[in-house]
Design an enzyme around this catalytic site. Structure first.
Site, PDB file in Angstrom:
ATOM      1  CG  ASP A 178      -2.176   0.808   1.014  1.00 16.65           C
ATOM      2  OD1 ASP A 178      -3.253   0.189   0.872  1.00 16.65           O
ATOM      3  OD2 ASP A 178      -2.114   2.070   0.948  1.00 16.65           O
ATOM      4  CE  LYS A 234     -11.772  -0.372 -10.059  1.00 22.42           C
ATOM      5  NZ  LYS A 234     -10.737  -1.183  -9.395  1.00 22.42           N
ATOM      6  CB  VAL A 237     -17.910  -2.866  -0.044  1.00 22.97           C
ATOM      7  CG1 VAL A 237     -17.382  -3.264   1.331  1.00 22.97           C
ATOM      8  CG2 VAL A 237     -18.192  -4.119  -0.881  1.00 22.97           C
ATOM      9  CG  ASP A 252       1.878   5.190  -6.095  1.00 18.18           C
ATOM     10  OD1 ASP A 252       1.173   4.529  -6.893  1.00 18.18           O
ATOM     11  OD2 ASP A 252       1.703   6.400  -5.877  1.00 18.18           O
ATOM     12  CE1 TYR A 267     -13.254   2.941  -8.898  1.00 17.69           C
ATOM     13  CE2 TYR A 267     -15.497   2.423  -9.558  1.00 17.69           C
ATOM     14  CZ  TYR A 267     -14.388   2.154  -8.782  1.00 17.69           C
ATOM     15  OH  TYR A 267     -14.400   1.089  -7.908  1.00 17.69           O
TER      16      TYR A 267
HETATM   17  N1  LIG Z   1     -15.954  -0.273  -1.898  1.00 15.79           N
HETATM   18  C1  LIG Z   1     -16.695  -0.439  -2.983  1.00 15.79           C
HETATM   19  O1  LIG Z   1     -17.907  -0.137  -2.981  1.00 15.79           O
HETATM   20  C2  LIG Z   1     -16.090  -0.989  -4.234  1.00 15.79           C
HETATM   21  C3  LIG Z   1     -16.951  -1.361  -5.268  1.00 15.79           C
HETATM   22  C4  LIG Z   1     -16.419  -1.865  -6.446  1.00 15.79           C
HETATM   23  C5  LIG Z   1     -15.046  -2.004  -6.576  1.00 15.79           C
HETATM   24  N2  LIG Z   1     -14.217  -1.620  -5.548  1.00 15.79           N
HETATM   25  C6  LIG Z   1     -12.770  -1.789  -5.755  1.00 15.79           C
HETATM   26  O2  LIG Z   1     -12.222  -2.534  -4.691  1.00 15.79           O
HETATM   27  C7  LIG Z   1     -10.851  -2.165  -4.519  1.00 15.79           C
HETATM   28  C8  LIG Z   1     -10.584  -1.861  -3.044  1.00 15.79           C
HETATM   29  O3  LIG Z   1     -11.367  -0.734  -2.693  1.00 15.79           O
HETATM   30  P1  LIG Z   1     -11.825  -0.407  -1.202  1.00 15.79           P
HETATM   31  O4  LIG Z   1     -13.255  -0.040  -1.300  1.00 15.79           O
HETATM   32  O5  LIG Z   1     -11.364  -1.450  -0.246  1.00 15.79           O
HETATM   33  O6  LIG Z   1     -11.024   0.972  -1.006  1.00 15.79           O
HETATM   34  P2  LIG Z   1     -10.165   1.603   0.198  1.00 15.79           P
HETATM   35  O7  LIG Z   1     -10.016   3.037  -0.163  1.00 15.79           O
HETATM   36  O8  LIG Z   1     -10.746   1.242   1.509  1.00 15.79           O
HETATM   37  O9  LIG Z   1      -8.776   0.844   0.032  1.00 15.79           O
HETATM   38  C9  LIG Z   1      -7.960   1.056  -1.081  1.00 15.79           C
HETATM   39  C10 LIG Z   1      -6.508   0.967  -0.655  1.00 15.79           C
HETATM   40  O10 LIG Z   1      -5.702   1.113  -1.843  1.00 15.79           O
HETATM   41  C11 LIG Z   1      -4.606   1.963  -1.526  1.00 15.79           C
HETATM   42  N3  LIG Z   1      -4.117   2.584  -2.760  1.00 15.79           N
HETATM   43  C12 LIG Z   1      -4.781   3.458  -3.563  1.00 15.79           C
HETATM   44  N4  LIG Z   1      -4.005   3.819  -4.594  1.00 15.79           N
HETATM   45  C13 LIG Z   1      -2.832   3.151  -4.451  1.00 15.79           C
HETATM   46  C14 LIG Z   1      -1.640   3.102  -5.205  1.00 15.79           C
HETATM   47  N5  LIG Z   1      -1.478   3.849  -6.313  1.00 15.79           N
HETATM   48  N6  LIG Z   1      -0.635   2.300  -4.786  1.00 15.79           N
HETATM   49  C15 LIG Z   1      -0.773   1.560  -3.651  1.00 15.79           C
HETATM   50  N7  LIG Z   1      -1.874   1.582  -2.886  1.00 15.79           N
HETATM   51  C16 LIG Z   1      -2.900   2.358  -3.286  1.00 15.79           C
HETATM   52  C17 LIG Z   1      -5.169   2.972  -0.528  1.00 15.79           C
HETATM   53  O11 LIG Z   1      -4.137   3.609   0.210  1.00 15.79           O
HETATM   54  C18 LIG Z   1      -6.093   2.090   0.319  1.00 15.79           C
HETATM   55  O12 LIG Z   1      -5.425   1.536   1.414  1.00 15.79           O
HETATM   56  C19 LIG Z   1     -10.611  -0.976  -5.461  1.00 15.79           C
HETATM   57  O13 LIG Z   1      -9.989  -1.428  -6.638  1.00 15.79           O
HETATM   58  C20 LIG Z   1     -12.011  -0.471  -5.753  1.00 15.79           C
HETATM   59  O14 LIG Z   1     -12.086   0.213  -6.986  1.00 15.79           O
HETATM   60  C21 LIG Z   1     -14.716  -1.136  -4.385  1.00 15.79           C
END
Ligand SMILES: NC(=O)c1ccc[n+]([C@@H]2O[C@H](COP(=O)([O-])OP(=O)(O)OC[C@H]3O[C@@H](n4cnc5c(N)ncnc54)[C@H](O)[C@@H]3O)[C@@H](O)[C@H]2O)c1
Length: 256
Positions: free
Chosen positions: A37, A155, A184, A60, A151
């Protein structure tokens, strides 16, 4: 009797949310996990309770130099790599007219470039173990909606990239699949989900609720495991039924 070596997964975006839930679940299942992360502080506090089964990789994914370094550190520490979960993602919702190129690139560099770079760097190690790649897409990549030009497009590209990976890397025994979560309540979602969006999701989801991090993690862990040894190139929505439906659910729920 020889012992089966403990399997190793590298999960990006693992400091919180779906990535952290997946790391916790896979460690419970006997895996060792490298948590990557870019948020160093949140990463080290998240990994601390996981003990020796966890390795922190403060990188990153959008930095092209980071991917080979992260894979090398993981291999030096754990000696192998069996699964890569490309979960790191950012959400930035806005109308097409307000999405300037810098905003577009900010989303693409993590959500799409990061998946490409990490997967490419991990391929030689995954080849050694006939490993698995699990990319995290979104229902926003399956269906277009308002405000998601960057976004949703990132995806949708991840979904196609998964199929490309399955087509080419199957030759090496590497499987590639994509999980598309529905909503979520993570930090990412709550930053962009207004009350309108929350209500609209409830109306459009047969299960009539948001999912939990753990429910998404279960699908990811399954696809990483040998239980899914003949599954590749698949796009699996863990979305309470959102993708399968059309109009009419609210009228079913609210008879007058
Ligand atoms: N939460 C939802 O409703 C949802 C729905 C569909 C898809 N997603 C996907 O699920 C995945 C996880 O999302 P989440 O909801 O747990 O989000 P979150 O924001 O809780 O966690 C995402 C993590 O990714 C890290 N991150 C972001 N950019 C980064 C980078 N360039 N390098 C390294 N780390 C990085 C952040 O620091 C964070 O810890 C994502 O790909 C998101 O698009 C989430």
């Amino acid at each position: 009797m020889t012992q089966t070596p403990q399997k190793v997964a590298l999960i990006t975006g693992a400091a919180r949310g779906i990535g952290l839930a997946t790391a916790q679940l896979m460690i419970e299942d006997g895996w060792r996990v490298a948590l990557l992360d870019r948020d160093k502080d949140e990463l080290s506090s998240a990994a601390a309770p996981l003990g020796d089964a966890a390795l922190c990789l403060p990188h990153d994914v959008s930095n092209p130099q980071a991917a080979p370094l992260a894979i090398r550190t993981c291999l030096d520490h754990f000696g192998r790599l069996d699964a890569l979960v490309n979960n790191a993602g950012v959400a930035d919702f806005g109308p097409i007219e307000d999405t300037d190129f810098a905003r577009w690139r900010r989303v693409m560099e993590t959500n799409l470039d990061g998946v490409f770079l990490m997967s490419q760097a991990a391929t030689p190690a995954l080849r050694e173990t006939s490993g698995a790649i699990v990319n995290i897409g979104s229902i926003s990549g399956l269906r277009a909606s308002t405000l998601r030009v960057a976004y949703g497009t990132s995806k949708a590209a991840v979904i196609h990239l998964t199929k490309q990976q399955a087509a080419e890397l199957g030759e090496y025994g590497i499987r590639a699949n994509c999980v598309c979560p529905g909503p979520v309540r993570t930090k990412l979602a709550m930053a962009v989900h207004t009350q309108d969006i929350i209500d609209a999701y409830h109306d459009a989801i047969p299960l009539n609720r948001y999912g939990s991090e753990r429910e998404i993690a279960e699908v990811i862990a399954f696809l990483c495991s040998t239980k899914a040894s003949y599954v590749t190139g698949q796009i699996i929505a863990a979305d309470g039924g959102f993708e399968s439906t059309g109009v009419g659910l609210p009228s079913l729920r609210r008879p007058d």
